[in-house]
Each structure stands twice: as structure tokens, then as C-alpha cells.
Scaffold this motif. Structure first.
Motif, PDB file in Angstrom:
ATOM      1  N   UNK A 156      -7.162  13.913   5.481  1.00  0.00           N
ATOM      2  CA  UNK A 156      -5.844  14.443   5.793  1.00  0.00           C
ATOM      3  C   UNK A 156      -5.042  12.832   5.702  1.00  0.00           C
ATOM      4  N   UNK A 157      -5.519  11.833   4.970  1.00  0.00           N
ATOM      5  CA  UNK A 157      -4.755  10.746   4.689  1.00  0.00           C
ATOM      6  C   UNK A 157      -5.324  10.292   3.481  1.00  0.00           C
ATOM      7  N   UNK A 158      -4.494   9.293   2.874  1.00  0.00           N
ATOM      8  CA  UNK A 158      -4.734   8.460   1.603  1.00  0.00           C
ATOM      9  C   UNK A 158      -3.784   7.284   1.617  1.00  0.00           C
ATOM     10  N   UNK A 159      -4.391   6.244   0.908  1.00  0.00           N
ATOM     11  CA  UNK A 159      -3.711   4.883   1.085  1.00  0.00           C
ATOM     12  C   UNK A 159      -4.694   4.287  -0.192  1.00  0.00           C
ATOM     13  N   UNK A 207       5.068   9.988   4.225  1.00  0.00           N
ATOM     14  CA  UNK A 207       4.896   9.436   2.845  1.00  0.00           C
ATOM     15  C   UNK A 207       5.162   7.878   2.951  1.00  0.00           C
ATOM     16  N   UNK A 208       4.589   7.097   2.828  1.00  0.00           N
ATOM     17  CA  UNK A 208       5.043   5.466   2.916  1.00  0.00           C
ATOM     18  C   UNK A 208       4.478   4.497   1.893  1.00  0.00           C
ATOM     19  N   UNK A 209       5.158   3.402   2.036  1.00  0.00           N
ATOM     20  CA  UNK A 209       5.134   2.320   1.047  1.00  0.00           C
ATOM     21  C   UNK A 209       5.218   1.267   1.998  1.00  0.00           C
ATOM     22  N   UNK A 210       3.926   0.780   2.343  1.00  0.00           N
ATOM     23  CA  UNK A 210       3.868  -0.474   3.336  1.00  0.00           C
ATOM     24  C   UNK A 210       3.897  -1.785   2.397  1.00  0.00           C
ATOM     25  N   UNK A 231       0.608  -1.286   0.051  1.00  0.00           N
ATOM     26  CA  UNK A 231       0.141  -0.142   0.026  1.00  0.00           C
ATOM     27  C   UNK A 231       0.798   1.192  -0.185  1.00  0.00           C
ATOM     28  N   UNK A 232       0.419   2.100  -0.876  1.00  0.00           N
ATOM     29  CA  UNK A 232       1.264   3.506  -1.108  1.00  0.00           C
ATOM     30  C   UNK A 232       0.229   4.508  -0.492  1.00  0.00           C
TER      31      UNK A 232
END
Length: 300
Positions: free
Chosen positions: A136-139, A169-172, A99-100
């Protein structure tokens, strides 16, 4: 179901950002992952991260895990949008779930795009093209591929001057990271790493014991200059006088300094070798004097 899932994620991201922690729960496919599986933790130190466009953010703050928001100093020009590019990601298949996403506290992206480039390809694939966004978030999921690059483009934000805010900023990516990687260390704003301490003072600070098969310390000015003819070897009388007045060897730090500041292994090894070499020269000279005295006694 989808709306319920997004609401749940939003609540988790909003609450946890205030606590400087985030958790993300992906769709109910039997998998649970959180930011402990964030491949982009300190991405600016592990991968190639660049920015372009009409605005800039402090890049290292986007990947430090602190969840504290940062903001562009000026608004984004939609004709020259903000672009965050992450390259040279490891070649691990995303399997059924990766998930990005991003999170912020204020001034979130309103119109943005998330793209990936798959390993072995120079083409960009759009995984999200979003307009009129107000959360305030996105995935977004990335399933069944090898992600080599990620590109995040922001054209418009909810702020009236188009200022952008981002916390993380994340990439799970569960297949590319091990659980609890990096969670037992502390990174400060300088990128210093602490193990067993929340206040690292060096690039690596460890409060505890270290076990290793070998430790190699790089140093310079190794004291072989002691053996050069021009070196002024201090006499033992001078050394004795210094010890009586100061309670420690010349050039060697005193006990209170070591207790307060620790020791530099490279520096102390240099100093110890210097003292060993000086002692060796004194012993050689004493041996010569002893030999002269022995010869005198034998001649009588």
C-alpha cells in the motif's frame, strides 16, 4: 538491507496514514527527510497538474497532506491507463537524494510506471516500471538530476474491477523545499488557509496579529457619487433620529454584528469615506450659513 528498508517504510506509511501523517526515511546515507519536504504539497495550486485515461481522481485530494484515500469511480482500462502528469516543477538539483512515491489504504496500483522529464529535455526517463505489486506504499529514489515533470501511469490495481485508490502522491525533495514549510497553516477541503485556526472561513483566516509595511485593499464603487448634484444628502435631523432609534450611524454595522462577523476592510472604508464626504457637505453648508449670519451682524 534493501528489503529491511522497504519493510520499515511500509510500516511507517501504513501506520501514519491512519493518523493522517506520513514519514519517509530514505536509505542510510546520512540524510533524513520526511513529508515536511514534500515538494508536491498542494501541487495542483502551485504547478500544472492534469489527468488522462479511462479513470479520474479528485486531484486536489492527492496533494492536500490529509492522507485520506480517494478512489476512481470506475475501473481502469489497461489499454487506456490512468495517467497523472505534474509539470513546471522548480529547477532544483536532487543532489544525493530525492524520492517519488505514493501511499494508499486500499486498491493500490499493481502494475504502474513512474517517469520523469529532466529540465531542458523533452524525453521521458523511466525511474520505475513495476508489475505484480501488492503493498500500500511505494517510494523510489531520484538522484543527481533536475526534475521538471513527473508522470505516474497505472495500468492495473489489486482490486478485481481495477478501481484505483490513492492517499497522497509525493516528491520528497530536500533541495527544493524548506523544513516545516506549510506545517503551521491549515488547509481545508475548499483550499482555504488558516493560520492559528483549524477552521478557516475565508481564503485566508488568521487568528492573531498581522504586521505589514502596507496593505492594499481592492474595492469598487468609491463614494465620490456623494458629490454629484443628484445625490440626496440626508439631513442632520434625519441622522439624529436614526441614531436615537438604532444606536449607530445609518449603513454602519452595529457593534454586535462586528463582534460576531468582523469587518470587511474594503466595505467599511467605503462607508467611512461616504460618511466623511456627507459630513464635509454639511460643514460646507454650515460654513455658508455662518458667513451669512456674520455679514448680517456686520451690516447692523
Amino acid at each position: 538491507m534493501k528489503n529491511t528498508f522497504l519493510i520499515l517504510i511500509g510500516m511507517l506509511l501504513t501506520q501514519s496514514s491512519m493518523a493522517q501523517q506520513e514519514q519517509v526515511i530514505p536509505p542510510s546515507n546520512g540524510t533524513v527527510a520526511s513529508l515536511e519536504k514534500n515538494l508536491l504539497f498542494y501541487a495542483d495550486r502551485k504547478f500544472t497538474v492534469t489527468q488522462s485515461g479511462s479513470a479520474q481522481l479528485p486531484v486536489h485530494r492527492l496533494f492536500d497532506g490529509n492522507m485520506e484515500p480517494v478512489y476512481t469511480e470506475n475501473g481502469i482500462n489497461p489499454s487506456n491507463p490512468y495517467v497523472l502528469l505534474i509539470e513546471n516543477l522548480p529547477s532544483n538539483h536532487t543532489q544525493r537524494g530525492a524520492w517519488i512515491g505514493w501511499s494508499t489504504r486500499y486498491f493500490q496500483a499493481k502494475r504502474f510506471k513512474v517517469e520523469i522529464s529532466e529540465s531542458g529535455s523533452n524525453q521521458w526517463k523511466i525511474v520505475a516500471d513495476v508489475s505484480n505489486y501488492d503493498k500500500s506504499y511505494y517510494i523510489t529514489p531520484v538522484i543527481g538530476t533536475f526534475v521538471n515533470k513527473i508522470r505516474f501511469t497505472v495500468y492495473e490495481t489489486v482490486q478485481d474491477q481495477n478501481i484505483l485508490g490513492l492517499s497522497e502522491f509525493f516528491f520528497i525533495h530536500p533541495e527544493a523545499t524548506q523544513a516545516y514549510d506549510n506545517l503551521f497553516v491549515k488547509y481545508n477541503s475548499n483550499g482555504f488557509v488558516g493560520i492559528g485556526t483549524n477552521n478557516p472561513q475565508e481564503e485566508l483566516s488568521v487568528k492573531g496579529k498581522i504586521r505589514a509595511h502596507e496593505i492594499k485593499v481592492e474595492t469598487s464603487n468609491w463614494p465620490d457619487y456623494v458629490f454629484k448634484p443628484e445625490y440626496q444628502l440626508p439631513s442632520l435631523t434625519e441622522t439624529e433620529k436614526f441614531i436615537k432609534e438604532n444606536g449607530h450611524l445609518p449603513e454602519i454595522p452595529k457593534a454586535s454584528e462586528v463582534e460576531a462577523n468582523g469587518l470587511s476592510l474594503g466595505e467599511i472604508n467605503n462607508l467611512m469615506m461616504k460618511k466623511i464626504e456627507e459630513l464635509t457637505l454639511h460643514l460646507i453648508e454650515q460654513q455658508k450659513q455662518i458667513k451669512v449670519l456674520e455679514n448680517k451682524l456686520e451690516s447692523k
